[in-house]
Enzyme design. Sequence first.
Site, PDB file in Angstrom:
ATOM      1  N   HIS A 366       0.796  -1.381   0.145  1.00  0.00           N
ATOM      2  CA  HIS A 366      -0.093   0.218   0.002  1.00  0.00           C
ATOM      3  C   HIS A 366       0.774   1.373  -0.044  1.00  0.00           C
ATOM      4  O   HIS A 366       0.106   2.306  -0.043  1.00  0.00           O
ATOM      5  CB  HIS A 366      -1.035   0.089   1.257  1.00  0.00           C
ATOM      6  CG  HIS A 366      -1.872  -1.037   1.152  1.00  0.00           C
ATOM      7  ND1 HIS A 366      -3.188  -0.848   0.762  1.00  0.00           N
ATOM      8  CD2 HIS A 366      -1.957  -2.441   1.571  1.00  0.00           C
ATOM      9  CE1 HIS A 366      -4.045  -1.916   0.807  1.00  0.00           C
ATOM     10  NE2 HIS A 366      -3.555  -2.873   1.377  1.00  0.00           N
ATOM     11  N   LYS A 558      -8.518  13.555   5.018  1.00  0.00           N
ATOM     12  CA  LYS A 558      -7.549  12.513   5.072  1.00  0.00           C
ATOM     13  C   LYS A 558      -6.445  12.716   6.319  1.00  0.00           C
ATOM     14  O   LYS A 558      -6.493  13.767   6.973  1.00  0.00           O
ATOM     15  CB  LYS A 558      -6.566  12.451   3.875  1.00  0.00           C
ATOM     16  CG  LYS A 558      -6.202  13.798   3.368  1.00  0.00           C
ATOM     17  CD  LYS A 558      -5.431  13.826   2.054  1.00  0.00           C
ATOM     18  CE  LYS A 558      -6.376  13.902   0.903  1.00  0.00           C
ATOM     19  NZ  LYS A 558      -6.393  12.794  -0.076  1.00  0.00           N
ATOM     20  N   ARG A 559      -5.697  11.632   6.551  1.00  0.00           N
ATOM     21  CA  ARG A 559      -4.740  11.772   7.688  1.00  0.00           C
ATOM     22  C   ARG A 559      -4.027  12.943   7.462  1.00  0.00           C
ATOM     23  O   ARG A 559      -3.471  13.215   6.072  1.00  0.00           O
ATOM     24  CB  ARG A 559      -3.817  10.323   7.757  1.00  0.00           C
ATOM     25  CG  ARG A 559      -4.832   9.214   8.350  1.00  0.00           C
ATOM     26  CD  ARG A 559      -5.235   9.739   9.848  1.00  0.00           C
ATOM     27  NE  ARG A 559      -4.136   9.835  10.611  1.00  0.00           N
ATOM     28  CZ  ARG A 559      -3.586   8.578  11.415  1.00  0.00           C
ATOM     29  NH1 ARG A 559      -4.484   7.654  11.836  1.00  0.00           N
ATOM     30  NH2 ARG A 559      -2.620   8.992  12.315  1.00  0.00           N
ATOM     31  N   LYS A 564       0.984  14.552   1.812  1.00  0.00           N
ATOM     32  CA  LYS A 564      -0.407  14.607   1.336  1.00  0.00           C
ATOM     33  C   LYS A 564      -0.595  16.119   1.229  1.00  0.00           C
ATOM     34  O   LYS A 564      -1.810  16.638   0.675  1.00  0.00           O
ATOM     35  CB  LYS A 564      -1.594  13.877   2.456  1.00  0.00           C
ATOM     36  CG  LYS A 564      -1.572  12.583   2.573  1.00  0.00           C
ATOM     37  CD  LYS A 564      -2.337  12.004   3.434  1.00  0.00           C
ATOM     38  CE  LYS A 564      -2.401  10.389   3.803  1.00  0.00           C
ATOM     39  NZ  LYS A 564      -3.073   9.656   2.596  1.00  0.00           N
ATOM     40  N   THR A 666      -8.559   6.842  -1.594  1.00  0.00           N
ATOM     41  CA  THR A 666      -9.831   6.299  -1.884  1.00  0.00           C
ATOM     42  C   THR A 666     -10.781   7.334  -1.666  1.00  0.00           C
ATOM     43  O   THR A 666     -12.075   7.548  -2.172  1.00  0.00           O
ATOM     44  CB  THR A 666     -10.190   5.164  -0.937  1.00  0.00           C
ATOM     45  OG1 THR A 666      -9.925   5.373   0.402  1.00  0.00           O
ATOM     46  CG2 THR A 666      -9.458   3.704  -1.653  1.00  0.00           C
ATOM     47  N   LYS A 670     -14.476   8.734  -3.618  1.00  0.00           N
ATOM     48  CA  LYS A 670     -15.873   8.858  -2.941  1.00  0.00           C
ATOM     49  C   LYS A 670     -16.362  10.238  -3.148  1.00  0.00           C
ATOM     50  O   LYS A 670     -17.686  10.434  -3.478  1.00  0.00           O
ATOM     51  CB  LYS A 670     -15.601   8.935  -1.354  1.00  0.00           C
ATOM     52  CG  LYS A 670     -15.434   7.244  -0.791  1.00  0.00           C
ATOM     53  CD  LYS A 670     -14.650   7.270   0.658  1.00  0.00           C
ATOM     54  CE  LYS A 670     -14.247   5.786   0.929  1.00  0.00           C
ATOM     55  NZ  LYS A 670     -13.389   5.880   1.917  1.00  0.00           N
TER      56      LYS A 670
HETATM   57  O1  73E Z   1      -2.944   5.752  -0.729  1.00  0.00           O
HETATM   58  C1  73E Z   1      -3.517   5.104   0.601  1.00  0.00           C
HETATM   59  C2  73E Z   1      -4.134   3.908  -0.192  1.00  0.00           C
HETATM   60  O2  73E Z   1      -5.396   4.336  -0.831  1.00  0.00           O
HETATM   61  C3  73E Z   1      -2.319   4.793   1.333  1.00  0.00           C
HETATM   62  O3  73E Z   1      -1.529   5.606   1.653  1.00  0.00           O
HETATM   63  C4  73E Z   1      -2.864   3.798   2.332  1.00  0.00           C
HETATM   64  O4  73E Z   1      -3.516   2.467   1.866  1.00  0.00           O
HETATM   65  C5  73E Z   1      -4.786   3.227   1.051  1.00  0.00           C
HETATM   66  C6  73E Z   1      -5.537   1.740   0.514  1.00  0.00           C
HETATM   67  O5  73E Z   1      -4.864   1.017  -0.374  1.00  0.00           O
HETATM   68  C7  73E Z   1      -1.684   3.166   3.239  1.00  0.00           C
HETATM   69  N1  73E Z   1      -1.857   3.156   4.633  1.00  0.00           N
HETATM   70  C8  73E Z   1      -0.682   2.677   4.942  1.00  0.00           C
HETATM   71  N2  73E Z   1      -0.010   2.263   4.101  1.00  0.00           N
HETATM   72  N3  73E Z   1      -0.520   2.604   2.674  1.00  0.00           N
HETATM   73  C9  73E Z   1      -0.356   2.264   6.445  1.00  0.00           C
HETATM   74  C10 73E Z   1       0.965   1.856   6.805  1.00  0.00           C
HETATM   75  C11 73E Z   1       1.078   1.750   7.952  1.00  0.00           C
HETATM   76  C12 73E Z   1       0.158   1.638   8.900  1.00  0.00           C
HETATM   77  C13 73E Z   1      -0.989   2.010   8.691  1.00  0.00           C
HETATM   78  C14 73E Z   1      -1.428   2.263   7.310  1.00  0.00           C
END
Ligand code: 73E
Length: 824
Positions: A366, A558-559, A564, A666, A670
């Site tokens: 991810h 978003k976070r 970001k 995502t 939405k």
């Molecule tokens: O871009 C997003 C993505 O849409 C990405 O940053 C996020 O995953 C979403 C779903 O695919 C994400 N979260 C984390 N890594 N990628 C993450 C890493 C460590 C702890 C918690 C979350």
Amino acid sequence: MATKKKTDQDLQLDKDQLKASIVRHLRSTLGTSEQKASPEAWWKATAAAVNEQVYERLTRTQQTHFKKDTRAIHYLSAEFLMGRLTSNNLHNLSLYKICEEALGELGLELTDLCEQEPDMALGNGGLGRLAACFIDSLATLNYPAVGYGIHYEHGLFRQEIQDGRQIERPDTWREYGNPWEICRPESVQEIPLYGYVETVFGDNGGLKKVWHAGRKIKGVPWDIPVVGFGGHTVNILRLWESRASEFFDWDVFNAGGYVDSQAEKAQAETISKVLYPNDETDAGKELRLIQQYFFCACSIKDIMRRYKRAHGSDFSNFAAQIAIQLNDTHPTVAIPELMRVLVDEEDLTWEAAWAICYRVFSYTNHTLLPEALEKWSVSLFEKVLPRHLEIIYEINAQFLNKLVEPKWPGDDAIKAKLSIIEEGAVRKVRMGNLCVIGSSKVNGVAEIHSKLVKEDLFPEFAALWPEKMCNVTNGVTPRRWLLACNPELAELYNEVVGKEWPLQLDKLRAVTQFADDKSFQQQFMRIKRHNKEKLVKVIKAETGIDVSAEAIFDIQIKRLHEYKRQQLNLIHIMALYRRLLANPDYDMHPRVFIFGSKAAPGYKLAKDIIYAINKLAERVNNDARIQGKLKVVFMPNYRVSLAEKLIPAADVSEQISTAGYEASGTGNMKMALNGAITIGTLDGANIEIAEEAGAENCAIFGLNVDEVKALKARGYNPYDFYYANSELKAVLDWFDTDYFTPGRPGELSSIKRSLLEGGDPYLTLADFASYSDAHKLIDTWYRDPALWAKKAIINSATMGKFNSDRSIQDYVERIWNLKACDIG
Ligand code: 73E
């Protein structure tokens, strides 16, 4: 005695039955009466009535899956950001309307009761919410699936804002009980930890490893039924809660000394106590590794138990029956755990076990951010999971000798790079490498991201296994993110394209033919206006700020993370404010900038950015000189249920990450689905959104991935942009004054510092001018109502690709090889 199986028709309730059931539960389950019941009791009674339906269908599903001995997907994720379930379950069971009527007759509003429900916030952000959308889609498409995760007692912290600063408070989602979860004491598991490994002679004369655990923890499963849309399949999300085990190996433990049994219990329960609030950063803490192992080991045991019930100890069908998806590297330890169980406990040879293992697992990446790529110190691993470390060494040795050496003979540099073990002062286990080696498929989450996974993150692995790497673009469930959260737009779509779109979101494309139709545009924009008016009330109630629904609602939710680039949005708002102060007639349509965001508690700069947004908001919102043309709102405690109110009211969707850094996103899907226009970089799924909607219907700006790489390679100097753009310079210099923090100059200086002395690693200043131009374009578009309506309609109508059902179908075809199972 054989009972006749009930059909969906038999199960369907009418309004009077539902009403009677709610009242019955109010009395017999909640122990109260219509006269004195609290709204909370009414909500729980409603949930209990709905559960009668859920449980019937759950049992039917489980019996059918067992009888047909179906292959199933097991989705392992440290996070499931479920949000609220009442409205979702009612919609998916086709009970929403009749429930509304039934409660109406009892003098109650369903939407009010839904507000009683605390969010199930067992996740940080996109990754956890994706898992929640995916299990919704799996049930909807009738795929046999189990979600496995952790039953955190406290989910993501509740955010309060005090004097502009984020304060973290514990989340208490189940303090007074949650009606959607069922405890399953019959499926408790016991999990070993610590201790040492002994080599003994096995029954067949060969050597065998025995792990003598230092302690054992009990894993108690809580099941949350996952109701598919249409109510045919009800799968489960199984979350493990840690408890102290009755079992205690005194011999082993006494070696380490006496430990108070209460402390022991508290320690055991600590494991599932709280979700680590770090999005995109590796916590690196012992407890986090134990959390990961705890839920993976419980899940593997549970999978084994179910497999053996049907197949005994014949593992020849295991890989045909079981697929396990690793949601990022957080559940990686499931790979050595399955090897351990197969080799040490089930006595399979290493080769037989490995042949099963790598066929079973697949891994979704991810993020490319280095700080999120998990690495555990070898010494920690050795202490907590001594046997797993041995297994990892063996996997690594076999991989390096059998695959890497023949491909790159004598190349030690490549070996060092691909090894699961990172050498150095502190030796580390690289969980990403273990995932790739132990999985049959590896996927990224948007086209561009999957390309970068292949070309930049794991190029040598891709050369070794070209077939292994693939893409599955993320998606969102249109049931929650349109049907339930935007009922008026949903109704309009029902009238125009029929009622199939919640399952076949592509059907909305037919709406594009009305994009120029005046009367349709008016209906569409009337709905947007109404959603904005509802949000105006929420903003007033939550923040006290008055905003007008006349304005453009520009939303970034978003976070909080530097990549970001909330700071880019922030400095642009400051630039607009300066323009308005310099020229009160500055020509712009009134704009409300809305933020919702949590910062990781230890991420200082992220918290400073929240503070700066709030201080800017105070100044701007109370400045009569700008005649209400600009408002800034920071909505506290951003979460799923708040997203459901913000997203339908968005005119503009801010998706402004540095290209190459946001794997997918995502929220972008939405908001576009609900008729917002994206202002965004060519990053993550924005690229595919622009492809679907047409680039002319999005405001794309900034450097693309190649340009970002090139600029970094040339040597990026933020001062070049600072000195070249007088407006940008003035805005940055503003941070050093006390304009926004009267009497306390310098309180916001850290933001300027990060963008200049800090080197601006996310190229905020490089993209500023282009971002500002894109906003001007948005402003011109909005002032032409027909043009705006057309673009908004096209955005909403062309998001069919981003249905999470399509993502799941891609996983099924490219990775899982599953068959849908008819329950009816
Ligand atoms: O871009 C997003 C993505 O849409 C990405 O940053 C996020 O995953 C979403 C779903 O695919 C994400 N979260 C984390 N890594 N990628 C993450 C890493 C460590 C702890 C918690 C979350």
